[in-house]
Design a protein around this motif. Structure first.
Motif, PDB file in Angstrom:
ATOM      1  N   TYR A  57      -8.703 -16.831  15.119  1.00 42.71           N
ATOM      2  CA  TYR A  57      -8.305 -15.347  14.859  1.00 42.71           C
ATOM      3  C   TYR A  57      -7.635 -15.242  13.650  1.00 42.71           C
ATOM      4  CZ  TYR A  57     -10.320 -14.653  19.429  1.00 42.71           C
ATOM      5  OH  TYR A  57     -11.215 -14.342  20.622  1.00 42.71           O
ATOM      6  N   GLU A  58      -8.288 -14.525  12.770  1.00 42.52           N
ATOM      7  CA  GLU A  58      -7.357 -13.947  11.712  1.00 42.52           C
ATOM      8  C   GLU A  58      -6.598 -12.790  11.874  1.00 42.52           C
ATOM      9  OE1 GLU A  58      -8.986 -14.119   7.401  1.00 42.52           O
ATOM     10  OE2 GLU A  58      -9.305 -11.888   8.064  1.00 42.52           O
ATOM     11  N   LYS A  59      -5.139 -12.950  11.616  1.00 46.65           N
ATOM     12  CA  LYS A  59      -4.254 -11.718  11.999  1.00 46.65           C
ATOM     13  C   LYS A  59      -3.645 -11.345  10.931  1.00 46.65           C
ATOM     14  CE  LYS A  59      -3.876 -13.403  16.390  1.00 46.65           C
ATOM     15  NZ  LYS A  59      -2.671 -14.002  17.481  1.00 46.65           N
ATOM     16  N   HIS A  60      -3.608  -9.828  10.680  1.00 45.75           N
ATOM     17  CA  HIS A  60      -2.735  -9.182   9.861  1.00 45.75           C
ATOM     18  C   HIS A  60      -1.734  -8.140  10.582  1.00 45.75           C
ATOM     19  CE1 HIS A  60      -5.250 -10.648   6.451  1.00 45.75           C
ATOM     20  NE2 HIS A  60      -6.288 -10.598   7.361  1.00 45.75           N
ATOM     21  N   LYS A  61      -0.422  -7.871   9.878  1.00 42.72           N
ATOM     22  CA  LYS A  61       0.383  -7.058  10.816  1.00 42.72           C
ATOM     23  C   LYS A  61       1.032  -6.135   9.925  1.00 42.72           C
ATOM     24  CE  LYS A  61       1.443 -10.099  14.530  1.00 42.72           C
ATOM     25  NZ  LYS A  61       2.664 -10.724  15.416  1.00 42.72           N
TER      26      LYS A  61
END
Length: 115
Positions: A57-61
């Motif tokens: 899972y590629e995540k950005h916040k």
């Protein structure tokens, strides 16, 4: 600008999830140990690692201080209203396209196949 805070000491106040195609969005309202509140908007997208041969899972916040929520919401609302006025309704609501496709395949031609 938001003060530094230690995420490990924060507690979740409210959390919502939005699944949108291959992406999932998380809206987490949190409270720091100093009783300051902030919103974390996270995007998660499932991808495949060709080299390792498995999914990840590629995540950005985005972290947003509670004191900026009203202004953030106002700007977001302005963009959404513009989109509603200028973009085709099907683009903003993909379910309309799905419903239209479902209707085109329904049997309302009047053909009766009973014997």
């Amino acid at each position: 600008m938001m003060e530094n805070f230690d995420q490990r000491e924060s507690k979740e106040v409210k959390s919502n999830v939005l699944k949108a195609g291959k992406r999932t969005y998380f809206f987490d309202l949190k409270e720091t140990g100093n009783a300051e509140h902030y919103l974390v908007i996270a995007e998660s997208k499932k991808k495949f690692d060709e080299i390792k041969g498995h999914f990840f899972y590629e995540k950005h916040k985005i972290f947003l201080s509670a004191r900026d929520l009203e202004r953030f919401a106002a700007q977001l609302d302005e963009v959404v209203q513009y989109a509603k006025e200028h973009f085709p309704e099907e683009e903003l609501n993909p379910r309309l396209m799905e419903e239209e496709n479902d209707r085109s395949f329904s049997d309302d031609s009047g053909f009766d196949d009973t014997i």
